[in-house]
Design an enzyme around this catalytic site. Structure first.
Site, PDB file in Angstrom:
ATOM      1  CD  GLU A   1      -0.229   5.178  -3.960  1.00 31.08           C
ATOM      2  OE1 GLU A   1       0.259   5.467  -2.862  1.00 31.08           O
ATOM      3  OE2 GLU A   1      -0.973   4.215  -4.150  1.00 31.08           O
TER       4      GLU A   1
ATOM      5  CG  ASP B   1      -8.339   4.293   0.211  1.00 37.21           C
ATOM      6  OD1 ASP B   1      -8.194   3.052   0.269  1.00 37.21           O
ATOM      7  OD2 ASP B   1      -7.571   5.092   0.786  1.00 37.21           O
TER       8      ASP B   1
ATOM      9  CG  ASP C   1      -1.914   1.039   1.343  1.00 38.32           C
ATOM     10  OD1 ASP C   1      -2.294   1.569   0.289  1.00 38.32           O
ATOM     11  OD2 ASP C   1      -2.354   1.354   2.474  1.00 38.32           O
TER      12      ASP C   1
END
Ligand code: MIG
Length: 798
Positions: A411, A482, A408
């Site tokens: 990015e 999300d 997670d």
């Protein structure tokens, strides 16, 4: 004031026209032909054209002194050293013939146009602009045809059709995004153009922030470009869409077979802790008999969010817990974020510093960004030593009994702020700033994870990632981040997953139920029904939501959710087969309708994006909101078996089906075969000793059924079995032959139930040439049970 402006305006205009920002490539000064390429010198650029295959050509331009030597992040296919092509020089142009394509390259200015073998123009540079540079920025302007459609770009939350819009690729942590937001977690600079039902693809191999404009606010060109780097793109001709995607994934890689359990239902929440909660959840699943294979541990299992640690109070005995869960049939996936707490007493930070494995500022100090553990170092996954080290950390981590890794915040996200562009990365020895690495950081982390697990274990492990770039399919499954528990996001869960498949990423799904907010009962049921028919099937919800595990819900919701999950488990052999197919073809598992029905205009209509094909023959038309009582759907031409209603319908029409809350319209195309098994509480609970094959005969069809151990990589050494079913139907008979075309894995299956749908009651049934009475015909279905290893031929005579 006005007067003054009027006076200066002409000068301003003159000034801009003189000092134009964009510089074009100019004319061909000279060129040289090599075995696999042509190298051109242009007035303002270098241009290399590589012939990779008859239908794949790479166009590479730079305005720098030389081309970059750094290896590509997306491409794993090595260029052929020699390729077949012919070069014809004419006065005004050069013609390159590949056997399938003809590429005309005009000399002044240098522009490319590509024709198919029937001399149809497929793709061309915009005559005036072509390739252009604006300082560091690179762009390629292409002629826009008014009947051309554009698709692709991976994780985008709008409609499948991309015409008339501009997009930016820049990996972004964007909780609660909507259909109007552009920059999301993944960057896939690949798109498909379809004109007159003929398709080509363009993969723009550039990891900088990039832009794609499909005729937004102009009717003259479409363009793609990036802030920096080269104008380096691969043109892939179809004309079949399937060939375009398959060849794109030949260049960027395909999925490896995941462990079979990863296709089961997965349960997550942010977060399950302490360990007693995890135990209760696991036990409740078994007591209430909702099938489930996986439980996730989100960030709260860690000690102060330090990766590769356990919180001693919440998880005092992780090995014991995980082995208990294992005995209940659960596999545990732990989240691992990239940020390493900048705590000099913490072993991971210490090792990283000692071996110089973190990203740095140009002055040599380590960059620190704020994220879960507060100030953190960021491993430089573009450095080989870091990847190896990370792999060793994972090796040690597996010892606790962990079976899957969830990446997670890769990015990379730093509390929604900007990771400074000035930070430097190794870039496999070529050094680059964050500008180049940002979009491939997640990909590089996934690579480190995949390679590490692969190196240190013989077992397949499951890897899930939020961020990625072209090629992410080689390493990990992806979820769409999300999302929100509302109707809009249920639509998005469908279209975004389809869009990822179109862009080479087949192992994809959404947070079932919606991550943020509370779904209504209806919404939740509908989401499970979609989830059960997406490749990655996981429920997940945020920290501030109510507990949403199926057994915590009302009975009204329960039954339907259980049905959806059970259907998933019944269809596991079918799903696994589709994963196998995808691993060798690169095609999506969950497919946009127009991939399978390329010449059918209806399949391009807006509403056709709310239904899809799983593989070749199963059409799924899920209800994508909480209130619809009817579903409008399109059945392409041909005969379809409405599975739920057990009847045959003629396609070629949009139809409306009544869809009470327990219904998901499912149609099997004629010629389709679907393998099914009994419901399990989890993969491996019981040996699968019998399978059912649902068969809807057509004039002729084939189905290859794949089996392996579902656990190891032995299949790569040929330890698998392929059984080929061929079914032929004419007015008097149906004939089926079954043969093992590969037989190097000992299947546990002993018994087949063959269920023929859409047929009349036969007069005679011949099994391996001998008449048998051992069959039943009830409910318009013919059932025959046979020993799997004896079945060679079956003939139904009417
Ligand atoms: O800042 O780990 O998308 O699935 O539960 C939020 C906590 C960090 C974002 C992920 C979500 C996960 C959550 N994470």
């Amino acid at each position: 004031m006005k007067k003054i402006l009027l006076l200066i305006l002409p000068f301003l205009c003159l000034y801009t026209s003189v000092k134009a920002d964009f510089e074009f490539i100019g004319e061909i000064k000279n060129y040289k032909v090599f075995d696999n390429r042509i190298e051109f010198k242009l007035t303002n650029a270098k241009f290399n054209l590589y012939v990779i295959d008859k239908n794949i050509v790479r166009f590479r331009f730079t305005n720098q002194k030389d081309f970059s030597l750094a290896p590509s992040y997306g491409i794993i296919y090595s260029l052929p050293e020699k390729s077949q092509f012919e070069v014809i020089e004419q006065k005004e142009k050069l013609i390159v013939k590949t056997g399938e394509l003809q590429i005309n390259i005009s000399k002044n200015p240098c522009r490319v146009s590509i024709y198919d073998s029937e001399n149809n123009l497929i793709n061309a540079d915009e005559e005036s602009f072509g390739v252009a540079f604006d300082n560091d920025e690179v762009r390629c302007f292409k002629k826009l045809f008014n009947n051309e459609r554009f698709y692709g770009l991976g994780e985008k939350s709008d409609d499948l059709l991309k015409n008339g819009k501009q997009y930016t690729l820049w990996n972004s942590d964007f909780p609660a995004y909507t259909s109007r937001n552009d920059e999301l977690y993944q960057s896939i600079p690949f798109f498909i153009g379809i004109k007159n039902y003929k398709a080509y693809g363009i993969y723009f191999d550039n990891s900088y922030k990039s832009y794609f404009n499909f005729g937004a606010s102009n009717n003259r060109f479409y363009w793609f470009g990036a802030e920096q780097g080269e104008m380096d793109y691969y043109f892939i001709y179809g004309p079949d869409i399937k060939r375009v995607i398959s060849d794109y994934t030949k260049l960027t890689g395909r999925i490896k077979l995941p462990p079979l359990w990863a296709l089961g239902y997965q349960q997550s929440r942010y977060s399950y802790y302490p360990e007693s909660t995890v135990r209760t959840i696991a036990k409740s699943f078994r007591e209430t008999k909702f099938p489930c294979d996986v439980i996730y541990l989100d960030i709260h299992y860690m000690d102060g969010y330090r990766v590769f640690t356990w919180n001693k109070e919440r998880f005092p005995e992780p090995e014991k817990l995980l082995s208990e869960l294992k005995s209940l049939g659960f596999k545990v996936v732990t989240i691992i974020d990239p940020g390493v707490k900048a705590d000099t007493n913490y072993f991971v930070a210490k090792e990283g510093i000692k071996n110089d494995l973190f990203a740095k500022y140009p002055d040599g100090t380590y960059y620190q960004g704020e994220v879960w553990p507060s100030w953190s170092f960021f491993p430089d996954f573009t450095k080989e030593a870091t990847r190896i080290w990370w792999g060793e950390k994972l090796r040690d981590w597996l010892k606790y009994g962990v079976e899957g890794i969830w990446n997670d915040m890769n990015e990379p996200a730093v509390w929604g702020q900007n990771f400074p562009d000035i930070v430097l990365f190794d870039d496999n020895g070529y050094y680059a700033s964050h500008k180049k690495i940002h979009n491939v950081y997640g990909l590089s982390m996934a690579r480190a994870t995949y390679e590490g697990l692969r190196k240190h274990s013989d077992k397949r492990h499951f890897i899930l990632t939020r961020a990625g770039f072209s090629g992410i399919q080689r390493y990990a499954a992806v979820w769409t981040g999300d999302n929100i528990a509302n109707d809009e996001h249920l639509y998005l869960a469908c279209t975004m997953s389809i869009n990822m498949g179109l862009s080479g990423v087949p192992f994809i799904g959404s947070d079932v139920g919606g991550f943020i907010g509370e779904p209504s009962d209806n919404l939740l049921v509908r989401w499970y029904q979609l989830g059960a028919f997406t490749p990655f099937f996981r429920a997940h919800s945020s920290i501030d939501t109510r507990f949403r595990e199926p057994f915590h819900l009302s009975e009204f919701v329960n039954v339907h959710i259980k049905n959806a999950i059970e259907l998933r488990y019944k269809l596991l052999p079918f799903w696994y087969n589709e994963f196998y197919n995808s691993s060798i073809s690169g095609l999506p598992i969950m497919r946009a309708m127009f991939i399978n029905f390329q010449n059918d205009e209806n399949c391009y209509y807006h509403d056709a994006q709310y239904q899809y094909m799983v593989g070749e023959n199963l059409l799924v038309a899920p209800v994508l909101n909480s209130f619809d009582k009817f579903k409008k759907l399109y059945l392409p031409k041909g005969k379809w078996y409405d599975i739920d209603e057990n009847k045959i319908v003629d396609g070629g029409n949009w139809i409306v089906k009544e869809v009470p809350i327990n219904k998901v319209p499912l149609f099997l195309k004629e010629g389709g075969i679907i393998p099914l098994q009994k419901v399990l509480n989890y993969v491996g609970e019981k040996t699968i000793d019998s399978l059912e094959f649902m068969i809807f005969p057509s004039a002729y069809s084939e189905y290859n059924f794949y089996e392996d151990d579902g656990i190891t990589y032995e299949y790569e050494n040929g330890k698998f079995t392929l059984t080929k079913f061929s079914v032929m139907q004419n007015s008097k008979s149906i004939k089926m032959t079954v043969e093992k075309i590969k037989n190097d894995y000992q299947s546990s299956v002993k018994k087949y139930t063959l269920t023929f749908v859409g047929t009349n009651s036969p007069n005679k049934v011949l099994l391996n040439g001998k008449e048998t009475k051992n069959y039943s015909y009830e409910n318009k279905m013919l059932k025959i049970i046979t020993a799997s290893n004896e079945l060679k031929t079956l003939e139904l005579i009417f």
